[in-house]
Write an enzyme that holds these catalytic residues in place. Structure first.
Site, PDB file in Angstrom:
ATOM      1  N   THR A  17       1.168  -0.945  -0.126  1.00 29.40           N
ATOM      2  CA  THR A  17      -0.241  -0.228   0.105  1.00 29.40           C
ATOM      3  C   THR A  17       1.138   1.185  -0.149  1.00 29.40           C
ATOM      4  O   THR A  17       0.157   1.920  -0.499  1.00 29.40           O
ATOM      5  CB  THR A  17      -1.389   0.062   1.449  1.00 29.40           C
ATOM      6  OG1 THR A  17      -1.576  -1.013   1.355  1.00 29.40           O
ATOM      7  CG2 THR A  17      -1.360   1.262   1.125  1.00 29.40           C
ATOM      8  N   ARG A  21       7.677  -3.367   2.973  1.00 30.30           N
ATOM      9  CA  ARG A  21       7.453  -3.631   4.074  1.00 30.30           C
ATOM     10  C   ARG A  21       8.781  -4.488   4.287  1.00 30.30           C
ATOM     11  O   ARG A  21       7.478  -5.627   4.051  1.00 30.30           O
ATOM     12  CB  ARG A  21       6.632  -2.782   4.366  1.00 30.30           C
ATOM     13  CG  ARG A  21       5.984  -0.934   4.709  1.00 30.30           C
ATOM     14  CD  ARG A  21       5.073  -0.509   5.112  1.00 30.30           C
ATOM     15  NE  ARG A  21       4.712   0.668   5.292  1.00 30.30           N
ATOM     16  CZ  ARG A  21       3.784   0.867   6.020  1.00 30.30           C
ATOM     17  NH1 ARG A  21       3.114   0.569   6.706  1.00 30.30           N
ATOM     18  NH2 ARG A  21       3.635   2.204   5.675  1.00 30.30           N
ATOM     19  N   SER A 112       6.077   3.864   8.704  1.00 26.27           N
ATOM     20  CA  SER A 112       4.703   4.100   9.267  1.00 26.27           C
ATOM     21  C   SER A 112       4.582   3.822  10.903  1.00 26.27           C
ATOM     22  O   SER A 112       5.489   3.958  11.775  1.00 26.27           O
ATOM     23  CB  SER A 112       3.449   4.077   8.914  1.00 26.27           C
ATOM     24  OG  SER A 112       2.592   4.682   8.893  1.00 26.27           O
ATOM     25  N   HIS A 113       3.373   2.924  10.931  1.00 24.00           N
ATOM     26  CA  HIS A 113       2.785   2.703  12.393  1.00 24.00           C
ATOM     27  C   HIS A 113       3.793   1.169  13.089  1.00 24.00           C
ATOM     28  O   HIS A 113       3.130   0.704  14.340  1.00 24.00           O
ATOM     29  CB  HIS A 113       1.151   3.074  12.639  1.00 24.00           C
ATOM     30  CG  HIS A 113       0.774   2.134  11.748  1.00 24.00           C
ATOM     31  ND1 HIS A 113       1.653   2.304  10.051  1.00 24.00           N
ATOM     32  CD2 HIS A 113      -0.037   1.020  11.716  1.00 24.00           C
ATOM     33  CE1 HIS A 113       0.345   1.366   9.862  1.00 24.00           C
ATOM     34  NE2 HIS A 113       0.416   0.701  10.081  1.00 24.00           N
ATOM     35  N   LYS A 125      10.008   3.535   0.648  1.00 31.06           N
ATOM     36  CA  LYS A 125       8.974   4.154  -0.821  1.00 31.06           C
ATOM     37  C   LYS A 125       9.368   5.361  -1.210  1.00 31.06           C
ATOM     38  O   LYS A 125      10.506   6.323  -0.075  1.00 31.06           O
ATOM     39  CB  LYS A 125       7.835   4.318   0.060  1.00 31.06           C
ATOM     40  CG  LYS A 125       6.661   5.690   0.626  1.00 31.06           C
ATOM     41  CD  LYS A 125       5.872   5.925   1.130  1.00 31.06           C
ATOM     42  CE  LYS A 125       5.003   7.003   1.693  1.00 31.06           C
ATOM     43  NZ  LYS A 125       4.342   7.660   1.738  1.00 31.06           N
ATOM     44  N   ASP A 276       1.775   9.069  15.031  1.00 36.15           N
ATOM     45  CA  ASP A 276       2.700   7.538  14.698  1.00 36.15           C
ATOM     46  C   ASP A 276       4.334   7.378  14.434  1.00 36.15           C
ATOM     47  O   ASP A 276       4.266   8.673  14.254  1.00 36.15           O
ATOM     48  CB  ASP A 276       2.016   6.917  14.049  1.00 36.15           C
ATOM     49  CG  ASP A 276       1.922   7.574  11.853  1.00 36.15           C
ATOM     50  OD1 ASP A 276       2.113   8.637  12.339  1.00 36.15           O
ATOM     51  OD2 ASP A 276       1.733   6.443  11.392  1.00 36.15           O
ATOM     52  N   ASP A 278       5.904   7.669  11.942  1.00 37.75           N
ATOM     53  CA  ASP A 278       6.338   9.204  10.143  1.00 37.75           C
ATOM     54  C   ASP A 278       5.713   9.848  10.757  1.00 37.75           C
ATOM     55  O   ASP A 278       5.884  10.865   9.312  1.00 37.75           O
ATOM     56  CB  ASP A 278       6.451   7.888   9.326  1.00 37.75           C
ATOM     57  CG  ASP A 278       4.968   7.956   8.941  1.00 37.75           C
ATOM     58  OD1 ASP A 278       4.137   7.389   9.729  1.00 37.75           O
ATOM     59  OD2 ASP A 278       5.068   7.806   7.432  1.00 37.75           O
ATOM     60  N   ASP A 280       2.187  10.214  10.399  1.00 35.56           N
ATOM     61  CA  ASP A 280       0.797  10.688   8.754  1.00 35.56           C
ATOM     62  C   ASP A 280       0.045  10.471   9.442  1.00 35.56           C
ATOM     63  O   ASP A 280      -1.303  10.878   9.233  1.00 35.56           O
ATOM     64  CB  ASP A 280       1.756   9.900   7.532  1.00 35.56           C
ATOM     65  CG  ASP A 280       1.537   8.817   7.914  1.00 35.56           C
ATOM     66  OD1 ASP A 280       1.850   8.015   8.892  1.00 35.56           O
ATOM     67  OD2 ASP A 280       1.816   7.483   6.209  1.00 35.56           O
ATOM     68  N   ARG A 281      -0.363   9.845  10.434  1.00 38.18           N
ATOM     69  CA  ARG A 281      -1.171   9.091  11.662  1.00 38.18           C
ATOM     70  C   ARG A 281      -1.672  10.086  12.718  1.00 38.18           C
ATOM     71  O   ARG A 281      -0.928  10.657  12.828  1.00 38.18           O
ATOM     72  CB  ARG A 281      -1.624   7.892  11.921  1.00 38.18           C
ATOM     73  CG  ARG A 281      -0.526   7.147  10.584  1.00 38.18           C
ATOM     74  CD  ARG A 281      -1.602   5.961  10.573  1.00 38.18           C
ATOM     75  NE  ARG A 281      -1.208   5.189   9.531  1.00 38.18           N
ATOM     76  CZ  ARG A 281      -1.604   3.830   9.133  1.00 38.18           C
ATOM     77  NH1 ARG A 281      -3.388   3.739   9.466  1.00 38.18           N
ATOM     78  NH2 ARG A 281      -1.493   2.913   7.814  1.00 38.18           N
ATOM     79  N   THR A 343      -7.930   1.905  -0.580  1.00 39.75           N
ATOM     80  CA  THR A 343      -6.998   2.538   0.745  1.00 39.75           C
ATOM     81  C   THR A 343      -5.626   2.778   0.168  1.00 39.75           C
ATOM     82  O   THR A 343      -5.406   2.321  -1.032  1.00 39.75           O
ATOM     83  CB  THR A 343      -7.176   1.328   1.423  1.00 39.75           C
ATOM     84  OG1 THR A 343      -8.313   1.419   2.343  1.00 39.75           O
ATOM     85  CG2 THR A 343      -6.109   1.830   2.560  1.00 39.75           C
ATOM     86  N   GLU A 362      -8.645   8.791   5.956  1.00 44.22           N
ATOM     87  CA  GLU A 362      -9.144   7.205   5.356  1.00 44.22           C
ATOM     88  C   GLU A 362      -9.230   6.619   7.525  1.00 44.22           C
ATOM     89  O   GLU A 362      -8.848   7.017   8.136  1.00 44.22           O
ATOM     90  CB  GLU A 362      -7.513   6.620   5.287  1.00 44.22           C
ATOM     91  CG  GLU A 362      -7.022   6.635   4.404  1.00 44.22           C
ATOM     92  CD  GLU A 362      -6.089   5.990   3.918  1.00 44.22           C
ATOM     93  OE1 GLU A 362      -5.751   6.243   2.694  1.00 44.22           O
ATOM     94  OE2 GLU A 362      -4.463   6.044   4.853  1.00 44.22           O
ATOM     95  N   GLU A 363     -10.405   5.670   7.752  1.00 45.43           N
ATOM     96  CA  GLU A 363     -10.159   5.276   8.904  1.00 45.43           C
ATOM     97  C   GLU A 363      -9.179   4.548   9.692  1.00 45.43           C
ATOM     98  O   GLU A 363      -9.599   5.114  11.069  1.00 45.43           O
ATOM     99  CB  GLU A 363     -11.319   3.946   8.264  1.00 45.43           C
ATOM    100  CG  GLU A 363     -10.531   3.394   7.967  1.00 45.43           C
ATOM    101  CD  GLU A 363      -9.724   2.238   9.156  1.00 45.43           C
ATOM    102  OE1 GLU A 363      -9.691   2.136   9.640  1.00 45.43           O
ATOM    103  OE2 GLU A 363      -9.142   2.014   7.722  1.00 45.43           O
ATOM    104  N   SER A 364      -7.661   4.562   9.295  1.00 44.68           N
ATOM    105  CA  SER A 364      -7.410   3.857   9.588  1.00 44.68           C
ATOM    106  C   SER A 364      -6.212   5.199  10.446  1.00 44.68           C
ATOM    107  O   SER A 364      -4.804   5.062  10.146  1.00 44.68           O
ATOM    108  CB  SER A 364      -6.147   2.821   8.809  1.00 44.68           C
ATOM    109  OG  SER A 364      -5.872   4.267   7.718  1.00 44.68           O
ATOM    110  N   LYS A 375      -1.340  11.996   3.725  1.00 47.11           N
ATOM    111  CA  LYS A 375      -1.753  12.163   5.820  1.00 47.11           C
ATOM    112  C   LYS A 375      -0.542  12.911   6.559  1.00 47.11           C
ATOM    113  O   LYS A 375       0.164  12.640   6.337  1.00 47.11           O
ATOM    114  CB  LYS A 375      -2.644  10.771   5.864  1.00 47.11           C
ATOM    115  CG  LYS A 375      -1.313   9.567   5.900  1.00 47.11           C
ATOM    116  CD  LYS A 375      -2.386   8.372   6.313  1.00 47.11           C
ATOM    117  CE  LYS A 375      -1.290   7.697   6.580  1.00 47.11           C
ATOM    118  NZ  LYS A 375      -1.284   6.762   5.074  1.00 47.11           N
ATOM    119  N   ARG A 495      -8.961  -7.037   8.140  1.00 42.70           N
ATOM    120  CA  ARG A 495      -9.359  -6.098   8.469  1.00 42.70           C
ATOM    121  C   ARG A 495     -10.762  -5.995   7.984  1.00 42.70           C
ATOM    122  O   ARG A 495     -11.219  -6.112   6.697  1.00 42.70           O
ATOM    123  CB  ARG A 495      -9.322  -4.518   7.794  1.00 42.70           C
ATOM    124  CG  ARG A 495      -7.488  -4.295   7.804  1.00 42.70           C
ATOM    125  CD  ARG A 495      -7.047  -3.057   8.091  1.00 42.70           C
ATOM    126  NE  ARG A 495      -5.805  -2.060   8.032  1.00 42.70           N
ATOM    127  CZ  ARG A 495      -4.497  -2.416   9.128  1.00 42.70           C
ATOM    128  NH1 ARG A 495      -4.695  -3.322  10.405  1.00 42.70           N
ATOM    129  NH2 ARG A 495      -3.439  -2.286   8.724  1.00 42.70           N
TER     130      ARG A 495
END
Length: 542
Positions: A17, A21, A112-113, A125, A276, A278, A280-281, A343, A362-364, A375, A495
């Site tokens: 995504t 990773r 990320s998270h 990335k 989080d 990095d 972005d959340r 997503t 996004e819901e995440s 984000k 999920r």
């Protein structure tokens, strides 16, 4: 000075995504990093003499890979590289640097998270010149190149000192080590009413921000405490650590439980937030109330005009398909378009570049706007603060008033992590095989109105992305969505997204698990989760 090194392909370098990773030991295999970085460069054209931005979230192995990427960029012909001091750049800050300085693109090192450490996760990335994650046509080209690569090129030079701001030479390429925070803080100051926020803090407003020992610590400290005058100690766990202090840097109610518990106390701060690994959340918690990411997106969109950067209104709103429909009702009331995408933030890029959307989510727990092409956790926190400063109400009061106006989308996500990949794929395949026969059937007392495998048709470039998640829609507007995540590194993550819309004012204060009980039962019955995965309960509920 440029060495050409023979290598052989790896067969597992397909980006997910958001990039490639794997566990750190996997990246430490001979030439694994070099193969992927060279495949990025081999898939691009026209970058000779141009600028490349490189940075990461400071997790374990970050510094080593930056040195490799710099030497390979010099060998590839880039004219300049911009690197965050100490190798640090949050993901939204990297996007901003790419855009602000007209860079050709950027390499962002993060998972990320996901957790960090010698045996934990790492990621690479590529972001394009618009500052956003590479679209599928580029990631597909990178993957194809990883399957055939036979050599890579690297400058034979010692490692650079990245801890001091300044300009260095690496062969014929200049390396500019920059303050990772300044450009981002200036961007935030251009979007939000900093004098109003400063006055709010001076008036006694209290906040708790958990940086989770991750990258946003320096950003939050500079903006919240230094520029806005929040009390010292407002930023908790503010020093980025390679292993995030041994904690999971995902801002949800499981991994940020300490913050949640603080915000549920009688004398809690006025506002709680976290970001989080990095940056972005985001996690948003008011005194005594958790705001779901889906609701947060809708609330931010409905109130964005209160911030100077969005005073002219929104061009449109975009959300990922699994995100609840709360933002849809805001878009309808504002008379603007709502775009439903797969997503992955890369799908928002075309909409933002074309001026079709202003705010995306996004819901995440990822929310952002057209200020960058990623984000942005701290941006969401600052927009919330701007709204609180203007409305002079609590988070609870604002949220309840929103539900009374638009209705409430009861929503939960159940994550089954690290399950056997074959079992997960078998579950999804079995669901796909039943889609045509589901409409009209009854599950746990609910009648299925429609079922499909979501496909997205990009309104800008006309591309189609299929198989993006299985949707089961019930009569009355409820739904269940099943999707395999593309962000994990071990096994598979299933999920399950569960949503019910409620417009009755008398039913807006139910406990979420009560409001969704029949849908949770229907999801288990339909997908046979227990029998197929061996799991009797999700690992994480958000």
């Amino acid at each position: 000075m440029i060495k050409t090194v023979a290598t052989t392909p790896y067969d597992d370098q397909k980006p997910g995504t958001s990039g490639l990773r794997k566990k750190v030991p996997h990246f430490q295999r001979p030439n694994y990093v070099e193969n992927f970085v060279q495949s990025i460069f081999d898939s691009l054209e026209g970058f000779e003499g141009k600028t490349l931005v490189i940075g990461g979230d400071g997790r374990y192995f970050n510094r080593e890979v930056i040195q490799i990427a710099l030497k390979m960029a010099a060998a590839a012909g880039f004219g300049k590289a911009m690197v965050g001091q100490g190798g640090i750049l949050s993901t939204p800050a990297a996007s901003n640097v790419i855009r602000k300085y007209g860079a050709f693109g950027g390499i962002i090192l993060s998972a990320s998270h996901n957790p960090g450490g010698p045996t934990e996760d790492f990621g690479i990335k590529y972001n394009t010149g618009n500052g956003g994650p590479a679209p599928e046509k580029i990631t597909d080209a990178i993957y194809a190149r990883t399957r055939t690569i036979t050599e890579y090129r690297v400058l034979d030079a010692p490692d650079l000192d990245l801890d001091a701001i300044g300009t260095l030479a690496l062969g014929s390429m200049r390396v500019e080590v920059i303050d990772p925070v300044t450009d981002y803080a200036e961007l935030m100051e251009s979007l939000f009413d900093f004098p109003a926020l400063k006055a709010m803090f001076a008036g006694g407003f209290r906040m708790a921000f958990d940086a989770m020992s991750a990258v946003t610590g320096p950003y939050a400290t500079e903006i919240l405490e230094n520029r806005l005058g929040a009390a010292r100690g407002t930023v908790r766990n503010g020093t980025p650590l390679p292993d995030f202090g041994g904690h999971h840097p995902d801002p949800n109610l499981v991994h940020a439980r300490e913050l949640h518990d603080v915000m549920m106390e009688e004398n809690a701060p006025d506002f709680g937030a976290a970001s989080d690994g990095d940056g972005d959340r985001n996690l948003i918690i008011g005194r005594g109330i958790f705001v779901t990411p889906s609701d947060s997106l809708a609330l931010l969109a409905a109130n964005a005009h209160m911030a100077p950067g969005y005073a002219a209104g929104l061009a449109g709103i975009a959300r990922s398909m699994p995100t609840s429909g709360a933002a849809d009702r805001v878009a309808e009331k504002l008379g603007i378009n709502l775009y439903e995408t797969p997503t992955g933030w890369k799908f928002f890029g075309n909409l933002l570049d074309a001026g079709l959307a202003t705010i995306c989510g996004e819901e995440s727990a990822g929310t952002g706007s057209n200020h960058v092409r990623e984000k942005d956790g701290l941006w969401a926190v600052l927009l919330w603060l701007n709204i609180l400063a203007v409305r002079k109400q609590s988070v609870r009061a604002i949220t309840k008033e929103h539900w009374e106006t638009y209705g409430r989308n009861y929503y939960a996500r159940h994550d089954y992590e690290g399950i056997d990949s074959a079992a997960a794929n078998g579950l999804v395949d079995a669901l796909r095989a039943r889609l045509a026969t589901l409409p009209g059937t009854t599950l746990s007392g609910l009648v299925v109105a429609a079922a499909d495998d979501f496909a997205y048709h990009d309104p800008v470039d006309g591309s189609t992305s299929a198989n993006q998640g299985i949707r089961v829609l019930f009569e009355g507007g409820s739904r269940v969505v099943f999707r395999l995540s593309g962000t994990g590194t071990s096994g598979a993550t299933l999920r399950v997204y569960i949503e019910r819309y409620e417009a009755d004012p008398a039913k807006l204060a139910q406990a979420t698990e009560v409001a969704l009980a029949d849908l949770i039962s229907a999801a288990e019955t339909l997908a046979e989760i227990s029998s197929r995965t061996g799991r009797t309960a999700p690992d994480v509920i958000t």
